[in-house]
Design an enzyme around this catalytic site. Sequence first.
Site, short mmCIF file in Angstrom:
data_model
loop_
_atom_site.label_atom_id
_atom_site.label_comp_id
_atom_site.label_asym_id
_atom_site.label_seq_id
_atom_site.Cartn_x
_atom_site.Cartn_y
_atom_site.Cartn_z
N GLU A 1 14.92 -7.50 -2.23
CA GLU A 1 15.68 -7.37 -0.98
C GLU A 1 14.84 -7.98 0.15
OE1 GLU A 1 18.19 -3.24 -1.82
OE2 GLU A 1 16.25 -3.08 -0.85
N SER B 1 9.63 0.63 0.56
CA SER B 1 10.89 0.82 -0.15
C SER B 1 11.93 1.54 0.70
CB SER B 1 10.66 1.58 -1.45
OG SER B 1 9.81 2.66 -1.25
N GLU C 1 3.22 4.54 0.81
CA GLU C 1 4.27 4.65 1.82
C GLU C 1 3.88 5.59 2.96
OE1 GLU C 1 6.14 1.98 1.31
OE2 GLU C 1 8.05 3.04 1.24
N VAL D 1 0.87 -1.19 0.00
CA VAL D 1 0.00 0.00 0.00
C VAL D 1 0.91 1.24 0.00
CG1 VAL D 1 -1.78 -1.30 1.27
CG2 VAL D 1 -0.25 0.24 2.53
N ASN E 1 10.42 -1.95 -9.39
CA ASN E 1 9.41 -1.58 -10.37
C ASN E 1 10.03 -1.49 -11.77
OD1 ASN E 1 7.19 -0.45 -11.59
ND2 ASN E 1 7.21 1.46 -10.43
N LYS F 1 0.23 1.68 7.05
CA LYS F 1 0.80 0.33 7.07
C LYS F 1 0.58 -0.32 8.44
CE LYS F 1 4.39 1.21 3.57
NZ LYS F 1 4.09 0.35 2.44
N HIS G 1 11.27 -6.40 -0.45
CA HIS G 1 11.27 -5.20 -1.29
C HIS G 1 11.48 -5.54 -2.76
CE1 HIS G 1 13.34 -1.21 -2.51
NE2 HIS G 1 12.05 -1.16 -2.76
N ASN H 1 18.07 1.43 -2.77
CA ASN H 1 17.51 2.80 -2.66
C ASN H 1 18.43 3.70 -1.86
OD1 ASN H 1 15.35 2.16 -4.22
ND2 ASN H 1 13.86 2.05 -2.57
N1 3HC Z 1 7.01 -11.48 -16.85
C1 3HC Z 1 8.30 -11.82 -16.80
N2 3HC Z 1 9.26 -11.23 -17.55
C2 3HC Z 1 8.88 -10.24 -18.37
C3 3HC Z 1 7.54 -9.83 -18.49
C4 3HC Z 1 6.59 -10.48 -17.69
N3 3HC Z 1 5.33 -10.17 -17.75
N4 3HC Z 1 7.48 -8.85 -19.39
C5 3HC Z 1 8.74 -8.65 -19.83
N5 3HC Z 1 9.56 -9.49 -19.22
C6 3HC Z 1 11.02 -9.59 -19.41
C7 3HC Z 1 11.38 -9.54 -20.88
O1 3HC Z 1 11.27 -10.83 -21.48
C8 3HC Z 1 12.81 -9.07 -20.81
O2 3HC Z 1 13.66 -10.15 -20.38
P1 3HC Z 1 15.17 -10.27 -20.90
O3 3HC Z 1 15.87 -9.00 -20.48
O4 3HC Z 1 15.69 -11.49 -20.20
O5 3HC Z 1 15.05 -10.40 -22.39
C9 3HC Z 1 12.78 -8.09 -19.65
O6 3HC Z 1 11.63 -8.44 -18.84
C10 3HC Z 1 12.67 -6.64 -20.11
O7 3HC Z 1 11.48 -6.52 -20.87
P2 3HC Z 1 11.33 -5.47 -22.04
O8 3HC Z 1 12.34 -5.78 -23.10
O9 3HC Z 1 9.90 -5.39 -22.42
O10 3HC Z 1 11.71 -4.14 -21.29
P3 3HC Z 1 12.31 -2.82 -21.92
O11 3HC Z 1 13.55 -3.11 -22.67
O12 3HC Z 1 11.23 -2.07 -22.58
O13 3HC Z 1 12.75 -2.06 -20.59
C11 3HC Z 1 12.45 -1.48 -18.36
C12 3HC Z 1 11.82 -1.60 -19.72
C13 3HC Z 1 12.73 -2.87 -17.79
C14 3HC Z 1 11.47 -0.75 -17.46
C15 3HC Z 1 13.83 -0.70 -18.49
O14 3HC Z 1 13.59 0.56 -19.05
C16 3HC Z 1 14.52 -0.54 -17.17
O15 3HC Z 1 15.20 -1.43 -16.72
N6 3HC Z 1 14.37 0.64 -16.55
C17 3HC Z 1 14.93 0.89 -15.22
C18 3HC Z 1 13.96 0.36 -14.20
C19 3HC Z 1 14.50 0.50 -12.81
O16 3HC Z 1 15.62 0.92 -12.56
N7 3HC Z 1 13.65 0.15 -11.86
C20 3HC Z 1 13.95 0.34 -10.45
C21 3HC Z 1 13.18 1.52 -9.99
S1 3HC Z 1 13.53 1.88 -8.29
C22 3HC Z 1 12.44 0.90 -7.47
O17 3HC Z 1 11.66 0.19 -8.01
C23 3HC Z 1 12.54 0.96 -6.00
C24 3HC Z 1 11.23 1.20 -5.39
O18 3HC Z 1 11.40 1.12 -4.01
C25 3HC Z 1 10.65 2.55 -5.73
#
Ligand code: 3HC
Length: 389
Positions: A157, A124, A97, A95, A148, A102, A145, A196
């Site tokens: 984590e 997070s 933050e 839910v 996204n 929570k 954790h 993070n």
């Molecule tokens: N189930 C499983 N795997 C899937 C899937 C699904 N439904 N949909 C896609 N995948 C796989 C794909 O097959 C691919 O696998 P591969 O790398 O082994 O070939 C992989 O996921 C990537 O898929 P896409 O090619 O469709 O993805 P893009 O190339 O379009 O990239 C992105 C999109 C992954 C969002 C990329 O831009 C990225 O890595 N961005 C950075 C994201 C990031 O840093 N996130 C962390 C944010 S911080 C956070 O979350 C912390 C929190 O506390 C706020």
Amino acid sequence: MQIDKIRNVAILGAGAMGHGIAQVFAQAGYDTIIRDVKQEFLDNAILKIGASLDFLVSKKSITPEEKEAILTKRIRTTLDTRAAVGDAQLVIEAVPELLDLKRKIFREVSAMAPEDAILATNTSTMSITDIAGAVALPGRFVGLHFFNPVTKMKLVEIIRGEHTENQCMDVMTAVVQKIKKVPVSVLKDAPGFIVNRINAPNQALMNAILDEGKIRPDEIDTTMKRMGIPMGPFELADFVGIDVFCHTLEYYAEKLSPDYKPGKVLHELMASGRLGMKSGQGIYKWNGEKAMIDSSKPSTDISPKEFLAIQLNEAIKVFKEGIARSTQEIDQAVVHGMRAFAGPFALCAGMTPAQMTEPLTQLQKRFKLDIFTPEPELVDGSFKKFSTN
Ligand code: 3HC
């Protein structure tokens, strides 16, 4: 609770994280139930999971029959907390933050879930121990954790609260492996955990850059992406949500240093509802899931070198504070939590201390942020002798 006893998983919250967590558990064969407060949130979650499963069918990663089984048999939804957690062996909260929210939810869940169920929060940044204060058995309370987008990011984590039992950590490690993710244990309940936290001072830098107004976010993101990083830092902030970004900074300002306080530009974005991808406008304009970034002019001022120096400096603190087991695990967490090609310790292994400390000292002077002060082990290079396993 043993790993093979876990069959039913309840996910509280159907948002970006909640529906992704439900999907990966259902894909791994678990009976999953999502609970939220409005039917439209649940319907929206099912639509998104359906679209994601369609993508996997199109890639031939799953069959259409598997998709049907996941959607119609392994994922259920409910508006009722008792119905969600009453026979769950694992409950995962995702839910917003807000600590009080929570704690309120866990107070209820603790009275409704089976006594031996493991209760987990997907917070997070927040203290697992503080949230665990709301449950009757904090030994079975843990941080889980996810990153996204959950379906695409491999890292989870697993955070030990002050009272979390060893067995609870072990079972969660096995569960995370079963859902085909990479578990990394967080040994100490500290703000931001590993990934993070390492990124926290870079968020403070972004906040300062926005307020200074000399460099455009496009320029920095363009430079970073040309280095092979999947998303530039400002694009990622929009992707995760400006509200999440701001709340996180406020939490760090309270717990780590006032240097983290969100500034004028972030406050303006919040006040005008420009929350990033989800509202179609944030730092950038968004067309669906694509940010409209002008990539014609890379930044020649602040570049990946600065971001890397900051990341390494903070990673040194994370290691010294005993939050992670080794520098290797810190690097592994960064690789799988950010889809980076290497972590800060590996990337900086061949660099001289001056190459890392100079950018930090300059940034510290320019933005008057003490959190950039180089750690002594960076100044003398002794961080290279930290344990690596
Ligand atoms: N189930 C499983 N795997 C899937 C899937 C699904 N439904 N949909 C896609 N995948 C796989 C794909 O097959 C691919 O696998 P591969 O790398 O082994 O070939 C992989 O996921 C990537 O898929 P896409 O090619 O469709 O993805 P893009 O190339 O379009 O990239 C992105 C999109 C992954 C969002 C990329 O831009 C990225 O890595 N961005 C950075 C994201 C990031 O840093 N996130 C962390 C944010 S911080 C956070 O979350 C912390 C929190 O506390 C706020």
